[in-house]
Scaffold this active site. Structure first.
Site, mmCIF file in Angstrom:
data_model
loop_
_atom_site.group_PDB
_atom_site.id
_atom_site.type_symbol
_atom_site.label_atom_id
_atom_site.label_comp_id
_atom_site.label_asym_id
_atom_site.label_seq_id
_atom_site.Cartn_x
_atom_site.Cartn_y
_atom_site.Cartn_z
ATOM 1 N N ASN A 7 39.624 71.271 66.980
ATOM 2 C CA ASN A 7 38.378 71.510 67.701
ATOM 3 C C ASN A 7 38.621 72.732 68.590
ATOM 4 O O ASN A 7 39.293 72.630 69.606
ATOM 5 C CB ASN A 7 38.056 70.262 68.532
ATOM 6 C CG ASN A 7 36.744 70.380 69.270
ATOM 7 O OD1 ASN A 7 36.113 71.445 69.267
ATOM 8 N ND2 ASN A 7 36.336 69.300 69.899
ATOM 9 N N ARG A 84 36.040 71.057 63.509
ATOM 10 C CA ARG A 84 34.740 70.736 64.088
ATOM 11 C C ARG A 84 33.987 72.048 64.283
ATOM 12 O O ARG A 84 34.484 72.970 64.930
ATOM 13 C CB ARG A 84 34.934 70.035 65.421
ATOM 14 C CG ARG A 84 33.631 69.752 66.082
ATOM 15 C CD ARG A 84 33.784 68.987 67.370
ATOM 16 N NE ARG A 84 32.469 68.881 67.956
ATOM 17 C CZ ARG A 84 32.229 68.877 69.248
ATOM 18 N NH1 ARG A 84 33.214 68.956 70.098
ATOM 19 N NH2 ARG A 84 31.007 68.780 69.697
ATOM 20 N N HIS A 173 26.034 66.241 68.502
ATOM 21 C CA HIS A 173 26.781 64.964 68.579
ATOM 22 C C HIS A 173 26.673 64.187 67.259
ATOM 23 O O HIS A 173 26.777 62.956 67.247
ATOM 24 C CB HIS A 173 26.228 64.049 69.694
ATOM 25 C CG HIS A 173 26.538 64.486 71.095
ATOM 26 N ND1 HIS A 173 25.675 64.241 72.135
ATOM 27 C CD2 HIS A 173 27.609 65.112 71.630
ATOM 28 C CE1 HIS A 173 26.192 64.720 73.266
ATOM 29 N NE2 HIS A 173 27.364 65.256 72.979
ATOM 30 N N GLY A 203 27.626 60.772 77.734
ATOM 31 C CA GLY A 203 28.899 61.243 78.292
ATOM 32 C C GLY A 203 28.568 62.335 79.281
ATOM 33 O O GLY A 203 27.569 62.236 80.002
ATOM 34 N N GLY A 205 27.826 65.380 78.126
ATOM 35 C CA GLY A 205 26.627 65.689 77.353
ATOM 36 C C GLY A 205 25.968 64.372 76.970
ATOM 37 O O GLY A 205 26.662 63.366 76.794
ATOM 38 N N ARG A 234 23.442 69.538 82.640
ATOM 39 C CA ARG A 234 22.257 70.119 81.991
ATOM 40 C C ARG A 234 21.002 69.345 82.395
ATOM 41 O O ARG A 234 21.039 68.123 82.527
ATOM 42 C CB ARG A 234 22.388 70.068 80.467
ATOM 43 C CG ARG A 234 23.519 70.882 79.906
ATOM 44 C CD ARG A 234 23.403 70.958 78.383
ATOM 45 N NE ARG A 234 24.624 71.465 77.793
ATOM 46 C CZ ARG A 234 25.438 70.724 77.047
ATOM 47 N NH1 ARG A 234 25.172 69.452 76.790
ATOM 48 N NH2 ARG A 234 26.532 71.256 76.545
ATOM 49 N N ASP A 277 30.491 63.289 87.690
ATOM 50 C CA ASP A 277 31.122 62.059 87.220
ATOM 51 C C ASP A 277 30.325 60.848 87.706
ATOM 52 O O ASP A 277 30.133 60.669 88.909
ATOM 53 C CB ASP A 277 32.569 61.996 87.724
ATOM 54 C CG ASP A 277 33.364 60.939 86.966
ATOM 55 O OD1 ASP A 277 32.866 59.802 86.834
ATOM 56 O OD2 ASP A 277 34.466 61.257 86.500
ATOM 57 N N ARG A 279 31.079 57.879 87.851
ATOM 58 C CA ARG A 279 31.827 56.939 88.713
ATOM 59 C C ARG A 279 31.597 57.278 90.171
ATOM 60 O O ARG A 279 31.357 56.400 91.000
ATOM 61 C CB ARG A 279 33.327 56.979 88.400
ATOM 62 C CG ARG A 279 33.682 56.216 87.153
ATOM 63 C CD ARG A 279 35.055 56.556 86.679
ATOM 64 N NE ARG A 279 35.107 57.944 86.184
ATOM 65 C CZ ARG A 279 36.039 58.412 85.372
ATOM 66 N NH1 ARG A 279 37.010 57.627 84.978
ATOM 67 N NH2 ARG A 279 36.010 59.661 84.952
ATOM 68 N N GLU A 383 34.840 60.314 66.975
ATOM 69 C CA GLU A 383 34.390 61.468 66.194
ATOM 70 C C GLU A 383 35.504 61.987 65.284
ATOM 71 O O GLU A 383 35.242 62.479 64.192
ATOM 72 C CB GLU A 383 33.898 62.567 67.148
ATOM 73 C CG GLU A 383 32.726 62.067 67.989
ATOM 74 C CD GLU A 383 32.269 63.045 69.056
ATOM 75 O OE1 GLU A 383 32.693 62.882 70.211
ATOM 76 O OE2 GLU A 383 31.498 63.955 68.745
HETATM 77 P P1 ADP Z 1 32.216 64.541 77.130
HETATM 78 O O1 ADP Z 1 30.735 64.724 76.918
HETATM 79 O O2 ADP Z 1 32.826 65.577 78.008
HETATM 80 O O3 ADP Z 1 32.974 64.270 75.846
HETATM 81 P P2 ADP Z 1 32.816 61.797 77.797
HETATM 82 O O4 ADP Z 1 32.104 61.100 76.687
HETATM 83 O O5 ADP Z 1 34.294 61.744 77.805
HETATM 84 O O6 ADP Z 1 32.294 63.265 78.000
HETATM 85 O O7 ADP Z 1 32.260 61.186 79.169
HETATM 86 C C1 ADP Z 1 32.737 61.662 80.386
HETATM 87 C C2 ADP Z 1 31.966 60.987 81.486
HETATM 88 O O8 ADP Z 1 32.104 59.563 81.381
HETATM 89 C C3 ADP Z 1 32.521 61.297 82.864
HETATM 90 O O9 ADP Z 1 31.909 62.443 83.388
HETATM 91 C C4 ADP Z 1 32.110 60.098 83.647
HETATM 92 O O10 ADP Z 1 30.874 60.384 84.257
HETATM 93 C C5 ADP Z 1 31.855 59.015 82.647
HETATM 94 N N1 ADP Z 1 32.669 57.818 82.888
HETATM 95 C C6 ADP Z 1 33.926 57.577 82.487
HETATM 96 N N2 ADP Z 1 34.320 56.360 82.928
HETATM 97 C C7 ADP Z 1 33.281 55.823 83.628
HETATM 98 C C8 ADP Z 1 33.070 54.602 84.337
HETATM 99 N N3 ADP Z 1 33.998 53.678 84.395
HETATM 100 N N4 ADP Z 1 31.869 54.419 84.906
HETATM 101 C C9 ADP Z 1 30.909 55.353 84.849
HETATM 102 N N5 ADP Z 1 31.058 56.513 84.192
HETATM 103 C C10 ADP Z 1 32.223 56.758 83.596
#
Ligand code: ADP
Length: 410
Positions: A7, A84, A173, A203, A205, A234, A277, A279, A383
Site C-alpha cells: 500500500n 492497493r 473503501h 474510522g 475516513g 473531512r 480521535d 476516544r 482489507e
Molecule cells: P483509518 O481510516 O485511518 O484506517 P481506523 O479504521 O484505524 O482509521 O480508525 C481510526 C480511528 O478509530 C481513530 O481515529 C479513533 O477515533 C477510532 N478508535 C479506535 N479505538 C477506539 C475506541 N476504543 N473508541 C472510539 N474510537 C476508537
C-alpha cells in the site's frame, strides 16, 4: 505460496508478506518519510533510520531486508504482489493483473486522484523493477462500487461534466465493504447474493454502503472521499455553495478552502481543531465539553440518516454492519447511531454492544437483540485478506469477479 501486499502513499509504503499455505503474516512493516532527508523503516518490531530518496530504493531495501533476515531465500520466493490502488475510475470493476496497459490506464486516471494514483504507480513501478519476474495485481478501492446504477452515481450537474470529465460518484473503501458484507452474509447463513446489507465503515475516513444481493448499489463517498458522512478531518456532505462563499469572504484560494474541508473539518473542525480521535471526543463529551458533545451528536445523526436513506434504497435489509476503528470499538457511537430506530426493526442488545470492543480481538459479533428484525453486527474489517486472495485468484485464473470467487472467508 507467498503474497506481498503493498500500500504505497506519496511518502510511505506499508507492506505485509503472507504465507498463504498456513494463512499467516510472516513479515509486516512500513516505510515512512520516503523522499525526505531521513526515512524510517519499521518492520517486525524493529525500527531503522535510513535514506529512501524514492519508492525504487524503498522496495530495494525491503527486498534486501526480507532476504537478509531469512524471511525469503530469494525475491522469486514471492509468488505475487498485490497493490492497493485508490482510483480505478470506470475502467476497473475488479482486480486485474498489472500489464503495461493497466499501468497506462492507472496513470490516465490520476486526474481523478492526483494525490493517490501517482503514489500507487510509483510503488507499482518500483515493485516491477525490483521483482521483474513476479506477477503483480492491482486491487482498486473503487472497484466494488462499480455496480452502482447511473441514477445513484450521477450528479445533477451538466451532462458534459460527466461525458467529458467523468465527474460522477465512485465511492471508496471498496475492499472493506466487500469483506464485511460477505462476512455478514456468512453470519446470516445465506449466500451474499441473497442478502441486503448496509455497511458502515467508521474510522478516520467514514463511508456507508448499500449492498443489494451482494453488490454495491450506493455509497456515501463520491467522486472523492470528501463526500458523505462526517469524518475525522473531512466535512462530508455540505451545501456546495459554501466553498465559493468562503473564498469570496476570506479571499483565500480554492486550494486553501479545499484543504480546510479535507484536513481541518469533520470531528477536528467541530471541536475547534482539538480532536479527531473519537476516544478523546467521547471522554471529553462525557466530562461535559460542549464541542465534543456536539461532534458526537453530529457524527451519529449523520450515520443514522445514512441508515435511513439506505433502508429506503434497499427496501428490505437483512443486516447492518459496523466496522473500522470506530465501528469496531465504540459501543457509544454505535448505540447513539442506532437509537430510536426500533420502529424500523433495529434494536441493539445493550449489554452485548457495551462489551464489544478491542481492536480486531472481538471477532464477528451480533450486537442486535434477539427480537431485532434487522441484525446488527460488528465485523472487524480485513482489507489485506481481500488484496491477498484477489491476487492469488488472478494468478491462478480462478477469480472472475468478487461475486464469482470462492474467498476463504465466505
Ligand atoms: P483509518 O481510516 O485511518 O484506517 P481506523 O479504521 O484505524 O482509521 O480508525 C481510526 C480511528 O478509530 C481513530 O481515529 C479513533 O477515533 C477510532 N478508535 C479506535 N479505538 C477506539 C475506541 N476504543 N473508541 C472510539 N474510537 C476508537
Amino acid at each position: 505460496m507467498k503474497v506481498l501486499a503493498l500500500n504505497c502513499g506519496s511518502s510511505s509504503l506499508k507492506y505485509q508478506l503472507f504465507e498463504w499455505d498456513n494463512q499467516s503474516v510472516i513479515s509486516k512493516g512500513a516505510m515512512d518519510r520516503i523522499g525526505e532527508k531521513a526515512s524510517v523503516f519499521s518492520h517486525d518490531g524493529k525500527k531503522d533510520d535510513c535514506s529512501l530518496p524514492n519508492h525504487v530504493q524503498a522496495i530495494e531495501l525491503l527486498l534486501q531486508t526480507l532476504q537478509k533476515e531469512g524471511v525469503v531465500a530469494s525475491v522469486t520466493d514471492i509468488n505475487v504482489v498485490a497493490h492497493r490502488v485508490v482510483h480505478g475510475g470506470q475502467q476497473f470493476a475488479k482486480s486485474v493483473l498489472i500489464t503495461d496497459e493497466v499501468v497506462s490506464a492507472i496513470r490516465e486516471l490520476s486526474f481523478l486522484a492526483p494525490l493517490h494514483n501517482p503514489a500507487n504507480l510509483d510503488g507499482i513501478e518500483a515493485a516491477r523493477k525490483g521483482m521483474p519476474n513476479v506477477p503483480q495485481v492491482a486491487v482498486f478501492d473503487t472497484a466494488f462500487h462499480q455496480t452502482m446504477p447511473d441514477y445513484a452515481y450521477r450528479y445533477a450537474l451538466p451532462a458534459e461534466w460527466y461525458d467529458k470529465f467523468r465527474v460522477r460518484r465512485y465511492g471508496f473503501h471498496g475492499t472493506s465493504h466487500l469483506y464485511v458484507s460477505k462476512r455478514a452474509a456468512k453470519m446470516l447463513g445465506k449466500p451474499a447474493s441473497a442478502c441486503n446489507i448496509i455497511t458502515l465503515h467508521v474510522g478516520n475516513g467514514v463511508s456507508v454502503a448499500a449492498i443489494r444481493n451482494g453488490v454495491s448499489v450506493d455509497t456515501s463517498m463520491g467522486m472523492t472521499p470528501l463526500e458523505g458522512a462526517i469524518m475525522g478531518t473531512r466535512c462530508g456532505d455540505i451545501d456546495a455553495s459554501i466553498p465559493i462563499f468562503m473564498q469570496d469572504l476570506t479571499k483565500r484560494s480554492a486550494k486553501e478552502v479545499y484543504d480546510d474541508m479535507n484536513k481541518r473539518s469533520g470531528m477536528l473542525g467541530i471541536t475547534a481543531g482539538r480532536y479527531t480521535d473519537r476516544r478523546d471526543i467521547e471522554k471529553f463529551a462525557a466530562d461535559g465539553d460542549e464541542q465534543c458533545k456536539l461532534a458526537m451528536e453530529m457524527e451519529c445523526y449523520k450515520l443514522k440518516q445514512y441508515i435511513g436513506k439506505y433502508m429506503a434504497t434497499l427496501g428490505t435489509v437483512d443486516a447492518i454492519v459496523f466496522t473500522a476503528g470506530v465501528g469496531e470499538n465504540s459501543p457509544t457511537i454505535r448505540g447513539i447511531t442506532t437509537s430510536g430506530l426500533e420502529a424500523l426493526g433495529i434494536k441493539l442488545d445493550k449489554a452485548i454492544n457495551e462489551k464489544t470492543y478491542g481492536y480486531k480481538d472481538c471477532g464477528d459479533v451480533q450486537i442486535s437483540a434477539a427480537d431485532s428484525k434487522i441484525k446488527v453486527f460488528v465485523i472487524p474489517t480485513n482489507e489485506e485478506i481481500v488484496l491477498v486472495e484477489d491476487a492469488i485468484g488472478v494468478l491462478k485464473g480462478t477469480y472472475a469477479d468478487h461475486m464469482n470467487y470462492q474467498y476463504s472467508f465466505l
